[in-house]
Design a protein around this motif. Structure first.
Motif, PDB file in Angstrom:
ATOM      1  N   UNK A   6      -0.864  37.060  77.817  1.00  9.41           N
ATOM      2  CA  UNK A   6      -0.474  36.946  79.225  1.00  9.41           C
ATOM      3  C   UNK A   6       0.760  36.067  79.380  1.00  9.41           C
ATOM      4  N   UNK A   7       0.823  34.982  78.617  1.00 11.08           N
ATOM      5  CA  UNK A   7       1.969  34.074  78.674  1.00 11.08           C
ATOM      6  C   UNK A   7       3.228  34.783  78.169  1.00 11.08           C
ATOM      7  N   UNK A   8       3.084  35.530  77.081  1.00 14.27           N
ATOM      8  CA  UNK A   8       4.210  36.276  76.530  1.00 14.27           C
ATOM      9  C   UNK A   8       4.705  37.317  77.525  1.00 14.27           C
ATOM     10  N   UNK A   9       3.777  38.044  78.133  1.00 13.99           N
ATOM     11  CA  UNK A   9       4.146  39.051  79.118  1.00 13.99           C
ATOM     12  C   UNK A   9       4.825  38.415  80.324  1.00 13.99           C
ATOM     13  N   UNK A  10       4.324  37.267  80.759  1.00 16.82           N
ATOM     14  CA  UNK A  10       4.894  36.589  81.925  1.00 16.82           C
ATOM     15  C   UNK A  10       6.330  36.147  81.665  1.00 16.82           C
ATOM     16  N   UNK A  11       6.605  35.658  80.458  1.00 13.83           N
ATOM     17  CA  UNK A  11       7.959  35.210  80.124  1.00 13.83           C
ATOM     18  C   UNK A  11       8.941  36.371  80.002  1.00 13.83           C
ATOM     19  N   UNK A  12       8.462  37.507  79.526  1.00 18.88           N
ATOM     20  CA  UNK A  12       9.380  38.612  79.249  1.00 18.88           C
ATOM     21  C   UNK A  12       9.260  39.765  80.235  1.00 18.88           C
ATOM     22  N   UNK A  13       8.478  39.562  81.299  1.00 21.49           N
ATOM     23  CA  UNK A  13       8.375  40.560  82.358  1.00 21.49           C
ATOM     24  C   UNK A  13       9.749  40.868  82.980  1.00 21.49           C
ATOM     25  N   UNK A  14      10.629  39.874  83.137  1.00 21.18           N
ATOM     26  CA  UNK A  14      11.955  40.173  83.689  1.00 21.18           C
ATOM     27  C   UNK A  14      12.763  41.180  82.866  1.00 21.18           C
ATOM     28  N   UNK A  15      12.522  41.235  81.557  1.00 21.54           N
ATOM     29  CA  UNK A  15      13.210  42.238  80.741  1.00 21.54           C
ATOM     30  C   UNK A  15      12.784  43.643  81.151  1.00 21.54           C
ATOM     31  N   UNK A  16      11.486  43.810  81.411  1.00 19.59           N
ATOM     32  CA  UNK A  16      10.998  45.105  81.885  1.00 19.59           C
ATOM     33  C   UNK A  16      11.567  45.427  83.264  1.00 19.59           C
ATOM     34  N   UNK A  17      11.609  44.415  84.123  1.00 22.65           N
ATOM     35  CA  UNK A  17      12.180  44.629  85.450  1.00 22.65           C
ATOM     36  C   UNK A  17      13.647  45.016  85.348  1.00 22.65           C
ATOM     37  N   UNK A  18      14.382  44.332  84.499  1.00 20.52           N
ATOM     38  CA  UNK A  18      15.794  44.658  84.287  1.00 20.52           C
ATOM     39  C   UNK A  18      15.938  46.087  83.771  1.00 20.52           C
ATOM     40  N   UNK A  19      15.074  46.467  82.850  1.00 22.98           N
ATOM     41  CA  UNK A  19      15.121  47.823  82.294  1.00 22.98           C
ATOM     42  C   UNK A  19      14.855  48.862  83.376  1.00 22.98           C
ATOM     43  N   UNK A  20      13.814  48.652  84.179  1.00 21.49           N
ATOM     44  CA  UNK A  20      13.479  49.630  85.219  1.00 21.49           C
ATOM     45  C   UNK A  20      14.543  49.679  86.324  1.00 21.49           C
ATOM     46  N   UNK A  21      15.121  48.529  86.660  1.00 17.82           N
ATOM     47  CA  UNK A  21      16.225  48.522  87.626  1.00 17.82           C
ATOM     48  C   UNK A  21      17.429  49.282  87.069  1.00 17.82           C
ATOM     49  N   UNK A  22      17.706  49.090  85.792  1.00 21.07           N
ATOM     50  CA  UNK A  22      18.833  49.780  85.162  1.00 21.07           C
ATOM     51  C   UNK A  22      18.598  51.285  85.129  1.00 21.07           C
ATOM     52  N   UNK A  23      17.381  51.697  84.804  1.00 21.89           N
ATOM     53  CA  UNK A  23      17.069  53.132  84.769  1.00 21.89           C
ATOM     54  C   UNK A  23      17.178  53.733  86.169  1.00 21.89           C
ATOM     55  N   UNK A  24      16.636  53.042  87.168  1.00 24.55           N
ATOM     56  CA  UNK A  24      16.710  53.538  88.549  1.00 24.55           C
ATOM     57  C   UNK A  24      18.165  53.629  89.011  1.00 24.55           C
ATOM     58  N   UNK A  25      18.963  52.607  88.704  1.00 25.68           N
ATOM     59  CA  UNK A  25      20.378  52.622  89.090  1.00 25.68           C
ATOM     60  C   UNK A  25      21.109  53.744  88.368  1.00 25.68           C
ATOM     61  N   UNK A  26      20.791  53.949  87.099  1.00 27.28           N
ATOM     62  CA  UNK A  26      21.431  55.023  86.337  1.00 27.28           C
ATOM     63  C   UNK A  26      21.119  56.391  86.947  1.00 27.28           C
ATOM     64  N   UNK A  27      19.861  56.609  87.277  1.00 24.66           N
ATOM     65  CA  UNK A  27      19.463  57.894  87.877  1.00 24.66           C
ATOM     66  C   UNK A  27      20.209  58.112  89.195  1.00 24.66           C
TER      67      UNK A  27
END
Length: 136
Positions: A6-27
């Motif tokens: 959970x701690x690992x996911x919490x620290x690196x959740x922004x990477x997933x958010x950045x990825x999904x924002x990038x994919x949405x912006x790309x589309x």
């Protein structure tokens, strides 16, 4: 074990958010080009290349900010400013061939580049603000 995950996911959740924002912006970017019937075949850099480069730079900058936060929370803002300056320098180096281009689509390509650059700069800024608002 569960707490570590959970701690690992919490620290690196922004990477997933950045990825999904990038994919949405790309589309959305791709759809806009299709609707406006903009020919990208003569562009110096493809849209995919720009998104990959800027995603990589943004992810690397955020990773560096996480490391800086662990070492010394007080300089996270300065590290972000330095990282943004470095990103702008790299962006200029990437942009130079476009600036020197004599093709007819150069204006559209410049706008395309700056929209992508500013979009990722916005994403980085939002993630950094969230990081700075966390308690050390």
């Amino acid at each position: 074990m569960q707490k570590n995950i959970e701690m690992l996911f919490e620290n690196y959740k922004p990477f997933l958010q950045l990825f999904f924002l990038a994919v949405a912006a790309y589309v959305l970017h791709r759809i806009t080009f299709l609707v406006l019937e903009i020919n990208t075949k003569n562009f110096f850099y493809t849209i995919e290349f720009l998104y990959l480069i800027f995603f990589g730079i943004s992810a690397l900058l955020y990773l560096i900010l996480l490391i800086v936060k662990k070492k010394n929370f007080e300089i996270v803002g300065m590290a972000f400013l330095f990282g943004t300056f470095t990103q702008m320098l790299l962006g200029y180096l990437i942009l130079r061939p476009i600036l020197e281009s004599k093709s007819e689509e150069v204006i559209v390509e410049k706008i395309n580049f700056f929209i992508t650059f500013i979009l990722f700069l916005l994403f980085e800024t939002l993630l950094t603000v969230r990081l700075l608002n966390e308690k050390p």
